[in-house]
Design an enzyme around this catalytic site. Structure first.
Site, PDB file in Angstrom:
ATOM      1  N   GLN A 137      -4.883 -12.003  -5.029  1.00 61.41           N
ATOM      2  CA  GLN A 137      -3.836 -12.464  -5.956  1.00 61.41           C
ATOM      3  C   GLN A 137      -4.321 -13.371  -7.081  1.00 61.41           C
ATOM      4  O   GLN A 137      -3.718 -13.390  -8.153  1.00 61.41           O
ATOM      5  CB  GLN A 137      -2.701 -13.092  -5.137  1.00 61.41           C
ATOM      6  CG  GLN A 137      -2.025 -12.022  -4.262  1.00 61.41           C
ATOM      7  CD  GLN A 137      -1.271 -12.573  -3.064  1.00 61.41           C
ATOM      8  OE1 GLN A 137      -1.048 -13.777  -2.983  1.00 61.41           O
ATOM      9  NE2 GLN A 137      -0.895 -11.713  -2.128  1.00 61.41           N
TER      10      GLN A 137
ATOM     11  N   HIS B  51       0.830  -1.206   0.000  1.00 56.34           N
ATOM     12  CA  HIS B  51       0.000   0.000   0.000  1.00 56.34           C
ATOM     13  C   HIS B  51       0.864   1.256   0.000  1.00 56.34           C
ATOM     14  O   HIS B  51       0.543   2.237  -0.663  1.00 56.34           O
ATOM     15  CB  HIS B  51      -0.937  -0.006   1.218  1.00 56.34           C
ATOM     16  CG  HIS B  51      -1.960  -1.096   1.144  1.00 56.34           C
ATOM     17  ND1 HIS B  51      -3.245  -0.886   0.736  1.00 56.34           N
ATOM     18  CD2 HIS B  51      -1.862  -2.425   1.388  1.00 56.34           C
ATOM     19  CE1 HIS B  51      -3.910  -2.038   0.739  1.00 56.34           C
ATOM     20  NE2 HIS B  51      -3.088  -2.983   1.133  1.00 56.34           N
TER      21      HIS B  51
ATOM     22  N   VAL C 291      15.064  -7.546  -0.928  1.00 54.53           N
ATOM     23  CA  VAL C 291      15.978  -6.942  -1.899  1.00 54.53           C
ATOM     24  C   VAL C 291      15.266  -5.707  -2.441  1.00 54.53           C
ATOM     25  O   VAL C 291      14.060  -5.556  -2.219  1.00 54.53           O
ATOM     26  CB  VAL C 291      16.277  -7.886  -3.100  1.00 54.53           C
ATOM     27  CG1 VAL C 291      17.049  -9.105  -2.668  1.00 54.53           C
ATOM     28  CG2 VAL C 291      14.995  -8.285  -3.841  1.00 54.53           C
TER      29      VAL C 291
ATOM     30  N   ASP D  95      -6.153   5.605   0.959  1.00 52.07           N
ATOM     31  CA  ASP D  95      -6.057   4.191   0.583  1.00 52.07           C
ATOM     32  C   ASP D  95      -7.434   3.529   0.678  1.00 52.07           C
ATOM     33  O   ASP D  95      -8.232   3.845   1.563  1.00 52.07           O
ATOM     34  CB  ASP D  95      -5.092   3.483   1.544  1.00 52.07           C
ATOM     35  CG  ASP D  95      -4.826   2.059   1.116  1.00 52.07           C
ATOM     36  OD1 ASP D  95      -3.861   1.843   0.382  1.00 52.07           O
ATOM     37  OD2 ASP D  95      -5.609   1.154   1.504  1.00 52.07           O
TER      38      ASP D  95
ATOM     39  N   TRP E 101      -0.221  -6.859  -6.579  1.00 47.79           N
ATOM     40  CA  TRP E 101      -0.405  -6.017  -7.761  1.00 47.79           C
ATOM     41  C   TRP E 101       0.812  -5.134  -8.049  1.00 47.79           C
ATOM     42  O   TRP E 101       1.146  -4.866  -9.199  1.00 47.79           O
ATOM     43  CB  TRP E 101      -1.689  -5.181  -7.635  1.00 47.79           C
ATOM     44  CG  TRP E 101      -1.995  -4.463  -8.908  1.00 47.79           C
ATOM     45  CD1 TRP E 101      -1.995  -3.112  -9.112  1.00 47.79           C
ATOM     46  CD2 TRP E 101      -2.327  -5.059 -10.188  1.00 47.79           C
ATOM     47  NE1 TRP E 101      -2.316  -2.829 -10.420  1.00 47.79           N
ATOM     48  CE2 TRP E 101      -2.522  -4.004 -11.101  1.00 47.79           C
ATOM     49  CE3 TRP E 101      -2.482  -6.382 -10.623  1.00 47.79           C
ATOM     50  CZ2 TRP E 101      -2.866  -4.218 -12.432  1.00 47.79           C
ATOM     51  CZ3 TRP E 101      -2.814  -6.597 -11.962  1.00 47.79           C
ATOM     52  CH2 TRP E 101      -2.997  -5.528 -12.842  1.00 47.79           C
ATOM     53  N   ASN E 102       1.501  -4.690  -6.993  1.00 49.51           N
ATOM     54  CA  ASN E 102       2.685  -3.860  -7.253  1.00 49.51           C
ATOM     55  C   ASN E 102       3.758  -4.673  -7.954  1.00 49.51           C
ATOM     56  O   ASN E 102       4.395  -4.200  -8.890  1.00 49.51           O
ATOM     57  CB  ASN E 102       3.237  -3.282  -5.953  1.00 49.51           C
ATOM     58  CG  ASN E 102       2.240  -2.338  -5.328  1.00 49.51           C
ATOM     59  OD1 ASN E 102       2.017  -1.252  -5.833  1.00 49.51           O
ATOM     60  ND2 ASN E 102       1.587  -2.792  -4.264  1.00 49.51           N
TER      61      ASN E 102
HETATM   62 BR1  BUP Z   1       9.468  -9.130  -0.692  1.00 49.98          BR
HETATM   63  C1  BUP Z   1       9.929  -7.504  -1.456  1.00 49.98           C
HETATM   64  N1  BUP Z   1      11.628  -6.000  -2.060  1.00 49.98           N
HETATM   65  O1  BUP Z   1      12.195  -7.975  -1.186  1.00 49.98           O
HETATM   66  P1  BUP Z   1       2.959  -6.283  -3.669  1.00 49.98           P
HETATM   67  C2  BUP Z   1       9.001  -6.605  -1.899  1.00 49.98           C
HETATM   68  N2  BUP Z   1       9.401  -5.401  -2.398  1.00 49.98           N
HETATM   69  O2  BUP Z   1      11.119  -4.014  -2.950  1.00 49.98           O
HETATM   70  P2  BUP Z   1       2.481  -7.485  -1.040  1.00 49.98           P
HETATM   71  C3  BUP Z   1      10.730  -5.094  -2.498  1.00 49.98           C
HETATM   72  O3  BUP Z   1       7.255  -4.417  -2.025  1.00 49.98           O
HETATM   73  P3  BUP Z   1      -0.215  -6.523  -0.927  1.00 49.98           P
HETATM   74  C4  BUP Z   1      11.314  -7.201  -1.547  1.00 49.98           C
HETATM   75  O4  BUP Z   1       8.740  -4.328  -5.227  1.00 49.98           O
HETATM   76  C5  BUP Z   1       6.487  -4.206  -4.254  1.00 49.98           C
HETATM   77  O5  BUP Z   1       6.570  -2.878  -4.683  1.00 49.98           O
HETATM   78  C6  BUP Z   1       7.881  -4.824  -4.238  1.00 49.98           C
HETATM   79  O6  BUP Z   1       3.896  -5.191  -3.002  1.00 49.98           O
HETATM   80  C7  BUP Z   1       8.390  -4.433  -2.870  1.00 49.98           C
HETATM   81  O7  BUP Z   1       2.781  -7.413  -2.616  1.00 49.98           O
HETATM   82  C8  BUP Z   1       6.069  -4.258  -2.792  1.00 49.98           C
HETATM   83  O8  BUP Z   1       3.630  -6.887  -4.816  1.00 49.98           O
HETATM   84  C9  BUP Z   1       5.189  -5.429  -2.509  1.00 49.98           C
HETATM   85  O9  BUP Z   1       1.660  -5.624  -3.957  1.00 49.98           O
HETATM   86  O10 BUP Z   1       1.381  -6.439  -0.728  1.00 49.98           O
HETATM   87  O11 BUP Z   1       3.685  -7.101  -0.308  1.00 49.98           O
HETATM   88  O12 BUP Z   1       1.964  -8.848  -0.821  1.00 49.98           O
HETATM   89  O13 BUP Z   1      -0.673  -7.688  -0.090  1.00 49.98           O
HETATM   90  O14 BUP Z   1      -0.734  -5.226  -0.414  1.00 49.98           O
HETATM   91  O15 BUP Z   1      -0.415  -6.724  -2.388  1.00 49.98           O
END
Ligand code: BUP
Length: 459
Positions: free
Chosen positions: A379, A18, A337, A115, A357-358
């Protein structure tokens, strides 16, 4: 003759999934000379959030942080043990602090962007202040169709009327979707915070002034059209796609030197997001599968939802000999990372992803093919988008994560080889990348959406 500058406050909720899109959005508003304030809450749940905030504010000194005071949650009436959901709840219970905070801004606010998980908490406050409130939806438009309609298609059912024989969920204006794609807590008769959060916030979006979403027309045209034609929910405010959010300067860091020595497109990156804990048995099967695939890999391993709590050593997680077997074949990293940096590295040729989604928008941005392995929440809805746009493959049979079933190493290795060897997918991922960059470039659909929004805030 300088144009007036709107002042916009952003209120993210907890978790990197988020926070990251909010920070990227803030960066792009600042680039358009919008005055931005970010409302933060302390302490953050994860270390990653506090580090991201501190990098962000040192990169953008012109963006002001303001703190929302939170009341502690110390009763047993909350139906969740998930610290991220508990934080949404803490913000909900502290919403009375928002009125004086939002009224104190100088110059006064043109709008607040909140949000989606805080919509039902914040919209009544902004209504009482006559402050326009936009919701930033941090998942896919496909998920948004479920989010805004759940209160009518799921939440209105009496507890015993669970339609157990029905295999599909019918969201108005959309193709029916298998019930197995719906996050199980949402279908459960037991009260839980995920269900409350989706039903209550989803219901409230109709009262917002607009919904902003981190997606773009080319990849989610059908869902966006159904939402904006009033087919999903009649009277829903305009949904404006303004993504995919480009990576922002505050995220830059030194890259992983090991990647620099790997051939172009040869490495699979495996990660399940910032808040997904994988069972030890599944971690070991996955490790075995990656080694057996014969493909080089970079894998971020997490055993706990919250990074601060992940204290175990990798040797202990994997047991004897595994890390020795990995040598020369891959790199296993504990916890974190800089994903954005990794995904943009020329050595990366595929992404085994939980489909947060990110993470997917980052795969789109860099044109990296995805092997989808959704674990929970939104997901599976997002994994559908991956397949539909030809960005990757989803083995639906692997089910949800979280111990529902353990996927064995042989199958994992086989799919990893398949995704890394699929030239067609690589080409298609490259096309999606080009479309994404066009959407946010000058004259692109998402950029136009952003500029129109700023014009509205300027009035
Ligand atoms: Br793990 C990891 N480095 O090692 P998502 C994640 N991220 O930069 P989530 C890193 O966290 P929700 C790591 O690039 C993305 O921007 C990644 O968001 C970054 O999944 C973010 O992909 C993770 O949406 O959150 O964490 O499960 O449940 O809210 O979707």
């Amino acid at each position: 003759n300088q144009k007036p500058t709107p002042h916009v406050a952003l209120l993210p909720s907890s978790g990197m999934g988020h926070l990251t899109p909010f920070l990227r959005f803030a960066g792009s508003l600042a680039e358009q000379n919008v005055r931005v304030t970010i409302i933060t809450t302390h302490p953050t749940i994860s270390l990653a959030e506090s580090q991201a905030l501190s990098h962000f504010f040192s990169t953008f000194p012109q963006i002001t942080p303001k703190q929302l005071h939170l009341l502690p949650i110390n009763d047993a009436s909350v139906n969740s043990e998930d610290p991220f959901y508990l934080k949404y709840e803490a913000i909900r219970r502290s919403s009375h602090f928002l009125t004086p905070l939002l009224s104190s801004f100088s110059p006064p606010l043109s709008a607040l962007v909140t949000d989606m998980s805080l919509a039902s908490t914040v919209i009544p406050v902004t209504k009482s202040l006559s402050l326009p409130n936009y919701i930033l939806f941090t998942s896919s438009a496909k998920m948004l169709t479920l989010f805004v309609s759940s209160h009518t298609i799921i939440g209105s059912k009496p507890p015993n009327d669970s339609d157990e024989t029905e295999e599909f969920i019918r969201i108005p204006g959309m193709q029916p979707i298998p019930k197995s794609w719906i996050p199980p807590p949402l279908l459960s008769n037991k009260p839980n915070l995920l269900k409350t959060h989706i039903i209550e916030n989803g219901k409230m979006l109709i009262q917002s002034d607009g919904i902003l979403i981190n997606t773009f027309q080319n990849i989610e045209h059908e869902s966006l059209a159904a939402l904006n034609d009033g087919k999903v929910v009649n009277g829903l405010p305009k949904v404006t796609p303004i993504g995919p959010f480009a990576p922002c300067d505050f995220e830059r860091n030194k890259s992983i030197a090991w990647l620099d020595d790997q051939p172009v497109g040869s490495v699979l990156y495996a990660s399940f997001g910032s808040r997904t804990a994988i069972s030890r048995e599944q971690i070991r099967e996955l490790g075995d599968g990656l080694v057996r695939s014969g493909i080089s890999f970079l894998w971020v391993v997490k055993e706990k939802k919250v990074d601060r709590e992940d204290e175990l050593e990798l040797g202990e997680v994997f047991g004897d000999g595994f890390l020795e077997r990995v040598k020369g074949k891959g790199l296993v990293v504990k916890n974190w990372v800089r994903q954005e940096e990794v995904m943009g590295h020329k050595a990366i040729g595929g992404f085994l992803s939980h489909c947060g989604w990110n993470s997917l928008t980052e795969a789109v941005w860099h044109g990296v093919p995805v092997l989808a392995w959704p674990q929970h929440g939104d997901q599976k809805m997002n994994a559908f988008v991956v397949e539909r746009i030809g960005l990757g493959m989803w083995v639906e049979d692997w089910g949800w994560g979280g111990g529902e079933k353990v996927v064995r190493s042989g199958k994992i290795g086989e799919k990893v080889r398949e995704i890394m060897g699929n030239e067609l997918l690589r080409e298609q991922a490259g096309k999606v990348k080009e479309e994404a960059r066009r959407a946010v470039g000058d004259g692109g659909s998402s950029k136009k959406g952003l500029i129109e929004l700023i014009e509205i805030w300027n009035k």
